[in-house]
Design a protein around this motif. Structure first.
Motif, mmCIF file in Angstrom:
data_model
loop_
_atom_site.group_PDB
_atom_site.id
_atom_site.type_symbol
_atom_site.label_atom_id
_atom_site.label_comp_id
_atom_site.label_asym_id
_atom_site.label_seq_id
_atom_site.Cartn_x
_atom_site.Cartn_y
_atom_site.Cartn_z
ATOM 1 N N SER A 58 -2.805 7.794 -2.074
ATOM 2 C CA SER A 58 -2.996 7.937 -0.635
ATOM 3 C C SER A 58 -1.967 7.104 0.114
ATOM 4 O O SER A 58 -1.761 5.929 -0.182
ATOM 5 C CB SER A 58 -4.402 7.490 -0.228
ATOM 6 O OG SER A 58 -5.374 8.392 -0.686
ATOM 7 N N THR A 59 -1.348 7.712 1.101
ATOM 8 C CA THR A 59 -0.417 6.998 1.959
ATOM 9 C C THR A 59 -1.201 6.198 3.004
ATOM 10 O O THR A 59 -2.419 6.363 3.149
ATOM 11 C CB THR A 59 0.502 7.991 2.682
ATOM 12 O OG1 THR A 59 -0.298 8.813 3.553
ATOM 13 C CG2 THR A 59 1.242 8.875 1.693
ATOM 14 N N LEU A 60 -0.493 5.341 3.741
ATOM 15 C CA LEU A 60 -1.146 4.627 4.841
ATOM 16 C C LEU A 60 -1.711 5.611 5.858
ATOM 17 O O LEU A 60 -2.771 5.366 6.445
ATOM 18 C CB LEU A 60 -0.148 3.694 5.535
ATOM 19 C CG LEU A 60 0.227 2.393 4.820
ATOM 20 C CD1 LEU A 60 1.169 1.574 5.703
ATOM 21 C CD2 LEU A 60 -1.005 1.570 4.483
ATOM 22 N N ARG A 70 6.799 3.960 0.599
ATOM 23 C CA ARG A 70 7.547 5.118 1.101
ATOM 24 C C ARG A 70 7.075 5.540 2.496
ATOM 25 O O ARG A 70 7.424 6.619 2.970
ATOM 26 C CB ARG A 70 7.417 6.281 0.117
ATOM 27 C CG ARG A 70 8.202 6.071 -1.164
ATOM 28 C CD ARG A 70 7.870 7.136 -2.222
ATOM 29 N NE ARG A 70 7.931 8.487 -1.698
ATOM 30 C CZ ARG A 70 9.045 9.203 -1.563
ATOM 31 N NH1 ARG A 70 10.203 8.665 -1.921
ATOM 32 N NH2 ARG A 70 9.008 10.418 -1.086
ATOM 33 N N PHE A 71 6.334 4.677 3.157
ATOM 34 C CA PHE A 71 5.779 4.997 4.468
ATOM 35 C C PHE A 71 6.824 5.490 5.472
ATOM 36 O O PHE A 71 6.572 6.471 6.179
ATOM 37 C CB PHE A 71 5.035 3.775 5.023
ATOM 38 C CG PHE A 71 4.469 3.968 6.404
ATOM 39 C CD1 PHE A 71 3.407 4.836 6.630
ATOM 40 C CD2 PHE A 71 4.998 3.281 7.487
ATOM 41 C CE1 PHE A 71 2.889 5.018 7.902
ATOM 42 C CE2 PHE A 71 4.488 3.453 8.761
ATOM 43 C CZ PHE A 71 3.427 4.319 8.969
ATOM 44 N N GLU A 73 3.988 11.631 -5.111
ATOM 45 C CA GLU A 73 2.886 10.862 -5.691
ATOM 46 C C GLU A 73 1.646 11.728 -5.879
ATOM 47 O O GLU A 73 0.907 11.579 -6.857
ATOM 48 C CB GLU A 73 2.556 9.671 -4.796
ATOM 49 C CG GLU A 73 3.559 8.537 -4.861
ATOM 50 C CD GLU A 73 3.557 7.853 -6.221
ATOM 51 O OE1 GLU A 73 2.474 7.652 -6.781
ATOM 52 O OE2 GLU A 73 4.649 7.535 -6.724
ATOM 53 N N ASP A 117 2.562 11.875 0.702
ATOM 54 C CA ASP A 117 3.644 11.694 -0.273
ATOM 55 C C ASP A 117 3.423 12.709 -1.388
ATOM 56 O O ASP A 117 2.684 12.454 -2.337
ATOM 57 C CB ASP A 117 3.619 10.263 -0.817
ATOM 58 C CG ASP A 117 4.869 9.929 -1.621
ATOM 59 O OD1 ASP A 117 5.512 10.870 -2.133
ATOM 60 O OD2 ASP A 117 5.205 8.736 -1.750
ATOM 61 N N GLU A 120 0.783 -1.234 0.000
ATOM 62 C CA GLU A 120 0.000 0.000 0.000
ATOM 63 C C GLU A 120 0.818 1.290 0.000
ATOM 64 O O GLU A 120 0.357 2.305 -0.501
ATOM 65 C CB GLU A 120 -0.919 0.007 1.226
ATOM 66 C CG GLU A 120 -1.983 -1.087 1.217
ATOM 67 C CD GLU A 120 -3.024 -0.865 0.134
ATOM 68 O OE1 GLU A 120 -3.674 0.204 0.138
ATOM 69 O OE2 GLU A 120 -3.162 -1.746 -0.729
ATOM 70 N N ASP A 121 2.036 1.268 0.594
ATOM 71 C CA ASP A 121 2.753 2.536 0.755
ATOM 72 C C ASP A 121 4.217 2.251 1.059
ATOM 73 O O ASP A 121 4.656 2.318 2.206
ATOM 74 C CB ASP A 121 2.106 3.347 1.884
ATOM 75 C CG ASP A 121 2.757 4.704 2.099
ATOM 76 O OD1 ASP A 121 3.610 5.098 1.271
ATOM 77 O OD2 ASP A 121 2.419 5.369 3.095
ATOM 78 N N HIS A 123 7.963 9.537 4.190
ATOM 79 C CA HIS A 123 7.171 10.756 4.015
ATOM 80 C C HIS A 123 6.653 11.286 5.356
ATOM 81 O O HIS A 123 6.830 10.644 6.399
ATOM 82 C CB HIS A 123 6.015 10.516 3.028
ATOM 83 C CG HIS A 123 5.071 9.434 3.440
ATOM 84 N ND1 HIS A 123 4.280 9.506 4.563
ATOM 85 C CD2 HIS A 123 4.784 8.231 2.869
ATOM 86 C CE1 HIS A 123 3.545 8.422 4.667
ATOM 87 N NE2 HIS A 123 3.829 7.619 3.661
#
Length: 241
Positions: A119-121, A90-91, A101, A98, A87-88, A94
């Motif tokens: 959408s990020t986590l 780069r969690f 994105e 993000d 799902e993310d 960021h």
């Protein structure tokens, strides 16, 4: 009536409305910040996504599996990694949003493409806690400040813990604890890497996809998640704060 008088009258009539709107916004901001601070220490007993689901689809929920809270330290690291990989990725990097994105998503929308994810986590956690389903710009706009707030008040570990405990893995099945029992008949602590990947693979639409038995699509996506987990490695999230 002259145009000048009409403009003056319009400003006079709108002034009370603007005052009301500003007061509503201020109250919403104060309540949101207060609730966010409280949820840093208290596990949420309910959230907006659960309420919305209950109102729109009140029948057919598997009550036995509906929800059970699991502390982050009790969730296998490979389950945490599977969700981040799916799902993310780069969690850990960021600040809740993000922006790289997000910029690409806006460019795609301006080019006439459909409004896609990005959408990020953290944003998904904010949405599940406070907002409503859908992909409209109003909800997406509210996600951003909420996500930044969650990151500042909670940090990464609490954000990941809440996400893993409130995200829906099947109709009415919330969190990895309930999902593990529902799909595999075992506690989350006993999930294998492949089972964790399958749970992560159904997150885009748990009302359609099945983790057990997995469809061909879920199987392919789970294999992709496993490859991403291998590339990222457990250290990618093991040291997040």
């Amino acid at each position: 009536m002259t145009r000048h008088r009409q403009s003056k009258l319009s400003r006079y009539l709108l002034r009370p409305l603007w005052r009301v709107l500003w007061r509503v916004l201020l109250i919403w901001l104060i309540v949101t910040v207060g609730v966010t601070v409280a949820l840093r220490y208290v596990d949420p007993p309910f959230w907006s996504w659960m309420i919305w689901r209950g109102i729109t689809t009140p029948e057919g929920y598997p009550d036995r599996y509906s929800h059970q809270w699991v502390e982050l330290d009790a969730i296998p690291l490979h389950m945490q990694l599977a969700v981040v990989a799916a799902e993310d990725q780069r969690f850990p990097l960021h600040t809740g949003v993000d922006f790289k994105e997000l910029e690409q998503a806006i460019r795609d929308a301006m080019a006439g493409k459909s409004l896609r994810g990005a959408s990020t986590l953290t944003q998904q956690t904010a949405k599940n806690l406070f907002l409503w389903p859908g992909r409209d710009w109003t909800r997406k706009g509210l996600e951003l400040p909420l996500a930044l707030l969650l990151e500042q008040v909670w940090g990464k570990r609490r954000t990941l813990e809440v996400y893993l405990n409130i995200v829906e893995f099947a109709p009415g099945v919330y969190g990895v604890g309930a999902a593990s029992e529902y799909w595999f008949g075992k506690p989350v602590q006993r999930l294998s890497r492949d089972e964790a990947a399958r749970l992560a693979a159904i997150l885009p639409n748990p009302w359609i996809y099945s983790a057990q038995p997995p469809s061909n699509h879920v199987r392919r996506r789970a294999d992709w998640v496993l490859r991403q987990m291998q590339q990222l490695g457990p250290a990618w999230i093991a040291n997040i704060k």
